[in-house]
Design a protein around this motif. Structure first.
Motif, PDB file in Angstrom:
ATOM      1  N   ASP A 222       0.811  -1.212   0.000  1.00  0.00           N
ATOM      2  CA  ASP A 222       0.000   0.000   0.000  1.00  0.00           C
ATOM      3  C   ASP A 222       0.845   1.263   0.000  1.00  0.00           C
ATOM      4  O   ASP A 222       0.343   2.347   0.260  1.00  0.00           O
ATOM      5  CB  ASP A 222      -0.945   0.009   1.211  1.00  0.00           C
ATOM      6  CG  ASP A 222      -2.025  -1.051   1.081  1.00  0.00           C
ATOM      7  OD1 ASP A 222      -2.323  -1.455  -0.060  1.00  0.00           O
ATOM      8  OD2 ASP A 222      -2.551  -1.475   2.115  1.00  0.00           O
ATOM      9  N   LEU A 223       2.117   1.139  -0.292  1.00  0.00           N
ATOM     10  CA  LEU A 223       2.999   2.294  -0.295  1.00  0.00           C
ATOM     11  C   LEU A 223       2.611   3.268  -1.404  1.00  0.00           C
ATOM     12  O   LEU A 223       2.289   2.863  -2.508  1.00  0.00           O
ATOM     13  CB  LEU A 223       4.450   1.857  -0.518  1.00  0.00           C
ATOM     14  CG  LEU A 223       5.097   1.014   0.571  1.00  0.00           C
ATOM     15  CD1 LEU A 223       6.504   0.619   0.160  1.00  0.00           C
ATOM     16  CD2 LEU A 223       5.132   1.766   1.874  1.00  0.00           C
ATOM     17  N   ASP A 224       2.664   4.535  -1.101  1.00  0.00           N
ATOM     18  CA  ASP A 224       2.418   5.583  -2.084  1.00  0.00           C
ATOM     19  C   ASP A 224       3.767   6.013  -2.648  1.00  0.00           C
ATOM     20  O   ASP A 224       4.353   7.006  -2.238  1.00  0.00           O
ATOM     21  CB  ASP A 224       1.687   6.752  -1.412  1.00  0.00           C
ATOM     22  CG  ASP A 224       1.361   7.856  -2.399  1.00  0.00           C
ATOM     23  OD1 ASP A 224       1.301   7.591  -3.613  1.00  0.00           O
ATOM     24  OD2 ASP A 224       1.175   9.004  -1.946  1.00  0.00           O
ATOM     25  N   VAL A 225       4.286   5.216  -3.581  1.00  0.00           N
ATOM     26  CA  VAL A 225       5.625   5.414  -4.124  1.00  0.00           C
ATOM     27  C   VAL A 225       5.561   6.421  -5.264  1.00  0.00           C
ATOM     28  O   VAL A 225       4.732   6.293  -6.163  1.00  0.00           O
ATOM     29  CB  VAL A 225       6.215   4.079  -4.630  1.00  0.00           C
ATOM     30  CG1 VAL A 225       7.606   4.281  -5.204  1.00  0.00           C
ATOM     31  CG2 VAL A 225       6.233   3.049  -3.508  1.00  0.00           C
ATOM     32  N   GLY A 226       6.444   7.421  -5.236  1.00  0.00           N
ATOM     33  CA  GLY A 226       6.449   8.455  -6.260  1.00  0.00           C
ATOM     34  C   GLY A 226       7.828   8.682  -6.853  1.00  0.00           C
ATOM     35  O   GLY A 226       8.833   8.159  -6.369  1.00  0.00           O
ATOM     36  N   PHE A 227       7.874   9.487  -7.913  1.00  0.00           N
ATOM     37  CA  PHE A 227       9.143   9.852  -8.553  1.00  0.00           C
ATOM     38  C   PHE A 227      10.076  10.488  -7.534  1.00  0.00           C
ATOM     39  O   PHE A 227       9.664  11.340  -6.759  1.00  0.00           O
ATOM     40  CB  PHE A 227       8.913  10.863  -9.686  1.00  0.00           C
ATOM     41  CG  PHE A 227       8.292  10.281 -10.908  1.00  0.00           C
ATOM     42  CD1 PHE A 227       9.014   9.478 -11.772  1.00  0.00           C
ATOM     43  CD2 PHE A 227       6.974  10.553 -11.204  1.00  0.00           C
ATOM     44  CE1 PHE A 227       8.433   8.947 -12.905  1.00  0.00           C
ATOM     45  CE2 PHE A 227       6.381  10.032 -12.341  1.00  0.00           C
ATOM     46  CZ  PHE A 227       7.108   9.231 -13.187  1.00  0.00           C
ATOM     47  N   GLY A 228      11.322  10.058  -7.558  1.00  0.00           N
ATOM     48  CA  GLY A 228      12.331  10.667  -6.706  1.00  0.00           C
ATOM     49  C   GLY A 228      12.369  10.147  -5.286  1.00  0.00           C
ATOM     50  O   GLY A 228      13.257  10.531  -4.517  1.00  0.00           O
TER      51      GLY A 228
END
Length: 102
Positions: free
Chosen positions: A9-15
């Motif tokens: 459920d991680l909210d993984v984003g650019f950078g």
């Protein structure tokens, strides 16, 4: 609370700086679909150590840029922790080509 950062459920984003299940640490430099597995969302990771498989180019298609043997593609389930969130000042749209420069 570390447990809130663990699992799928991680909210993984650019950078974002992340840890993979292999314990490797790197920066998310690509999020999108690839030519080699079109129905799977991949995360292109620029690893801090030379434990990768490529430089962001796979099968002659460049998805992101990193040093030789520092690039890997992974699915979200293999990202076990967000070590540091990256806040972006610009907005991005789906499948836009971006480069993260640290």
């Amino acid at each position: 609370d570390l447990t809130s950062n663990i699992m799928s459920d991680l909210d993984v984003g650019f950078g974002d700086t992340i840890r993979l299940g292999t314990s490797a640490i790197g920066t998310v430099s690509f999020i999108g679909y690839t030519h080699f597995k079109k129905d799977t969302l991949f995360y292109g990771i620029n690893l801090k150590e030379s434990k990768g498989k490529h430089n962001g180019t796979y099968d002659k298609i460049s998805y992101f840029k990193c040093a030789r043997n520092h690039g890997v593609f992974t699915e979200q389930g293999n990202i076990i922790e967000i070590i540091k969130k990256n806040s972006l000042s610009a907005s991005f749209h789906y499948q836009q080509n971006v480069s993260i420069i640290n």
